[in-house]
Design a protein around this motif. Structure first.
Motif, mmCIF file in Angstrom:
data_model
loop_
_atom_site.group_PDB
_atom_site.id
_atom_site.type_symbol
_atom_site.label_atom_id
_atom_site.label_comp_id
_atom_site.label_asym_id
_atom_site.label_seq_id
_atom_site.Cartn_x
_atom_site.Cartn_y
_atom_site.Cartn_z
ATOM 1 N N ASP A 105 1.862 -3.849 7.929
ATOM 2 C CA ASP A 105 1.798 -2.499 7.800
ATOM 3 C C ASP A 105 0.792 -1.788 8.218
ATOM 4 N N THR A 151 7.467 -5.309 -0.882
ATOM 5 C CA THR A 151 8.695 -5.905 -1.466
ATOM 6 C C THR A 151 9.531 -6.934 -0.656
ATOM 7 N N ASP A 183 11.930 -1.120 6.731
ATOM 8 C CA ASP A 183 12.195 0.074 6.063
ATOM 9 C C ASP A 183 11.217 0.926 6.619
ATOM 10 N N HIS A 207 3.047 2.568 -4.028
ATOM 11 C CA HIS A 207 3.466 2.935 -2.793
ATOM 12 C C HIS A 207 4.409 4.184 -3.101
#
Ligand SMILES: C[S@@+](CC[C@H](N)C(=O)[O-])C[C@H]1O[C@@H](n2cnc3c(N)ncnc32)[C@H](O)[C@@H]1O
Length: 258
Positions: A242, A226, A31, A194
């Motif tokens: 991330d 997630t 994502d 987020h």
């Protein structure tokens, strides 16, 4: 490999992917930024810069998938049109263009139709891949007709067909309320940990369909966590990263709390 399974790293996606062994992951759920200027990490100088960067991490990612592996990429429908072409040019196998109906507006418009969907591309590396269609059945839409059919069946090509108690096969248009919309209080958007979290039940559907217990799920844009949370709940292994430390800390807290 120096990275550990079931861990979340603070790292740039390309640095992280370069540290993963080739043929390592069963499933990648990605994502990435959408180039919608929602935050500093979502802002690119031009479309060209955005697509150059997107194609560069895709190039590093693809060898990390097993030959039986699957890949899901979220984005706007416009961006997915280009990403699809790129994946086809890399000999990936197209399976589905999933339309996510967010049950929430991305913005009303008087000059075109209002945006309310995102796209999810589902590709596999080969024709040998996991797809647990029984795990992701969805309720039948024609409730009354199915209730009647449970008793007497429906005549199809001379045979009696009875509905499956777990529902019908899952289609390509998915209806999941966005987290932003779900958590509104009196119609007001709340501050989440987020800004663009994906619904847990949506990511769980992907993981159930395209992996088995103990498989390895990879996400190098894990945001609020997630994918890691869904993978752990479903007894899969995960390896995630991330670039923002504050998101990684929030993601680790959520995984630990399970
Ligand atoms: C759309 S969000 C992911 C949200 C996540 N799926 C969730 O449910 O919380 C995209 C994420 O990509 C991260 N990101 C942006 N550029 C990155 C880069 N170069 N390397 C790694 N992560 C990056 C951002 O920090 C952001 O958390």
């Amino acid at each position: 490999m120096i990275l550990k399974l079931n861990s979340i790293y603070t790292m740039d996606c390309i640095d992280f992917l370069n540290k993963i062994d080739d043929g390592f992951a069963d499933l990648a759920v990605l994502d990435p930024p959408y180039n919608m200027r929602k935050s500093d990490w979502d802002t690119f100088k031009s479309d060209k810069d955005f697509f150059d960067w997107t194609f560069s991490w895709i190039d590093v990612l693809l060898p990390k998938l097993k030959d039986t592996g699957s890949l899901y990429i979220f984005n706007t429908p416009y961006n997915c049109a280009f990403i699809l072409q790129y994946l086809v040019s890399k000999k990936m196998k197209f399976q589905n263009w999933i339309t996510w109906d967010k049950r929430d507006g991305l913005g009303a418009s008087k000059r075109k139709y209002s945006n309310g969907q995102e796209a999810i591309l589902f590709f596999t590396k080969s024709n040998r891949y996991t797809f647990n269609y029984e795990e992701i059945r969805v309720p039948y839409e024609s409730v009354e007709r199915m209730q009647a059919a449970e008793k007497t069946g429906i005549l199809k090509n001379g045979k009696r067909w009875y509905p499956n108690p777990n529902g019908r096969f899952c289609g390509e248009v998915w209806h999941f309320t966005s987290e932003r919309h779900k958590t509104k209080v009196n119609g007001k958007v709340q501050k989440l940990d987020h800004i663009t979290p994906k619904p847990l039940d949506l990511v769980e559907r992907i993981i159930k369909a395209s992996s088995n217990e103990k498989d390895i799920v990879l996400d190098c844009f894990v945001g609020g966590g997630t994918t890691a949370v869904s993978a752990k709940k479903l007894l899969r292994n995960f390896i995630c990263s991330d670039s923002k430390a504050e998101f990684v800390e929030a993601a680790k807290r959520k995984v630990k709390a399970l």
